[in-house]
Design an enzyme around this catalytic site. Structure first.
Site, PDB file in Angstrom:
ATOM      1  N   TYR A  15       2.554   3.877  11.594  1.00 40.35           N
ATOM      2  CA  TYR A  15       2.776   2.436  11.575  1.00 40.35           C
ATOM      3  C   TYR A  15       3.496   1.882  10.339  1.00 40.35           C
ATOM      4  O   TYR A  15       4.055   0.808  10.382  1.00 40.35           O
ATOM      5  CB  TYR A  15       1.427   1.692  11.730  1.00 40.35           C
ATOM      6  N   ARG A  43       0.837  -1.203   0.000  1.00 41.29           N
ATOM      7  CA  ARG A  43       0.000   0.000   0.000  1.00 41.29           C
ATOM      8  C   ARG A  43       0.869   1.249   0.000  1.00 41.29           C
ATOM      9  O   ARG A  43       1.630   1.477   0.939  1.00 41.29           O
ATOM     10  CB  ARG A  43      -0.956  -0.008   1.203  1.00 41.29           C
ATOM     11  N   HIS A  60      -4.508   4.502   4.060  1.00 39.24           N
ATOM     12  CA  HIS A  60      -5.690   3.651   3.905  1.00 39.24           C
ATOM     13  C   HIS A  60      -6.845   4.456   3.309  1.00 39.24           C
ATOM     14  O   HIS A  60      -7.554   4.007   2.422  1.00 39.24           O
ATOM     15  CB  HIS A  60      -6.093   3.086   5.272  1.00 39.24           C
TER      16      HIS A  60
END
Ligand SMILES: Cc1ncc(C[n+]2csc(CCOP(=O)(O)OP(=O)(O)O)c2C)c(N)n1
Ligand SMILES: [Mg+2]
Length: 355
Positions: A268, A255, A259
């Site tokens: 993170y 990714r 998100h």
């Protein structure tokens, strides 16, 4: 009975790097097909990049970014026929564009406006599922139903790595295997479920390994290689058409964006991996491939980009020209006999909105 073998752990790849890794090719694709696929990628990329801007300008709501997922989406859809159905998650919100859905419809969906609702039959695109993995049993049921009716249709469900831990995925995949449903379970493994890494999601060495447990083949492809995605999906569609049942495809990527617009991944994610993914992003990778094989010139590419940009500008103008929706819609379709308190809630909402 077909023998189902464990998944090949290697990643299928067609596009090289222009240096030590040679380019391959996919049988049966003409130069026009290759350019059409590029057009699809650019359309999705432009949609995505513009949507992030529109979000920042307050013109659409929270938005699930799909930057660098375009190859998985366009490659898979390119292997389908118009009669085949697509069951998207929020990450594939703009997939309808590849089936002629107006950009204003998708933008209206993200604006929370009823102009963003469509009739799935018009495009062979089911409603976007936000509850994780719920679209998997929908796709399987649809495919099995089509088979019972003697229709020659396949269904393809898109879902993420996180979705493979959900009960709905397990139920759908079990059913698909047992009923030999003509369905493709397409997993976009971007290695994150918001802030949960793949290593916490499963102890299986690969997601494609799960396929054997459901009695279906598992294919593993490089998710940023649109041609590898297309070729694997084409094989899965051929299996579905030959009444050989479902196929699980794991398309692996990383990714490269948050998100969603409401997420801060710096808490993170590994920035080096993100940087690497951005350098190898799927649209540029395919564009360079097409230039190497002499199928795309710079002026073709900029014309295609310009077209997509104009489509988006017209789309947002159209979405914003919609008259505001009636707030009563928030409360409709939920109860056959609405409790009296809903009338108070609606009155309060109208008061807040000044209507
Ligand atoms: C049933 C359910 N549980 C939790 C959520 C909250 N949620 C939204 S996105 C997400 C992560 C899903 O990750 P993945 O399946 O890998 O898809 P990706 O977002 O990476 O495309 C979660 C847990 C939800 N939408 N639905
Ligand atoms: Mg994921």
């Amino acid at each position: 009975m077909t023998q189902v073998l464990p998944a090949d752990r290697g990643l299928r790849r067609i596009i090289g790097d222009g240096e030590s890794l040679p380019d391959g090719q996919v049988d049966g694709l003409t130069p026009d097909d290759l350019v059409a696929l590029y057009r699809d990628l650019v359309l999705l990329r432009t949609y995505d990049e513009r949507s992030v801007v529109y979000h920042r300008q307050g013109r659409i709501g929270t938005y699930a970014i799909f930057w660098n997922h375009e190859a998985m989406q366009a490659g898979a859809v390119f292997a389908l026929e118009e009669r085949d159905w697509i069951f998207p998650a929020y990450r594939e919100s703009a997939i309808g564009l590849l089936r002629g859905m107006p950009a204003s419809t998708v933008l209206s969906w993200w604006r929370g406006h009823p102009a963003g609702w469509w009739n799935p039959e018009d495009y062979g695109v089911a409603s976007i599922c936000v509850p994780i993995a719920t679209q998997v049993p929908h796709a399987v049921g649809f495919a099995w139903g089509s088979k019972l009716k003697g229709e020659d249709r396949a269904a393809l469900a898109f879902f993420g790595d996180g979705a493979t831990s959900e009960g709905a995925f397990h139920e759908g995949a079990t059913f698909a295997g047992v009923m030999k449903a003509p369905v493709i379970l397409f997993c976009n493994n971007n290695q994150w479920a918001i802030s949960t890494p793949l290593s916490s999601q499963t102890a299986a060495p690969t997601l494609a390994d799960k396929a054997i447990g459901y009695g279906m083949p598992g294919l593993r492809v490089d998710g940023t290689d649109v041609l590898a995605v297309y070729e694997a999906t084409r094989e899965a569609v051929a299996r579905a058409r030959a009444a050989d049942g479902p196929t699980f495809i794991e398309a692996v990527t990383y990714r490269a964006a948050p998100h969603a617009t409401a997420d801060d991944p710096s808490m993170y994610i590994d920035p080096e991996r993100v940087e690497e993914a951005r350098e190898n992003e799927c649209v540029g990778r395919y564009e360079r491939y097409l230039q190497r094989i002499g199928v795309l010139t710079d002026s073709d590419a900029s014309e295609i980009r310009q077209e997509a940009l104009e489509l988006m500008r017209a789309g947002i103008a159209e979405a914003e020209a919609e008259p505001p929706a009636d707030p009563a819609l928030v409360f409709e379709h939920a109860y056959a006999d609405p409790p009296p308190s809903l009338a108070d809630d609606l009155a309060e909402l109208r008061r807040i909105l000044g209507g």
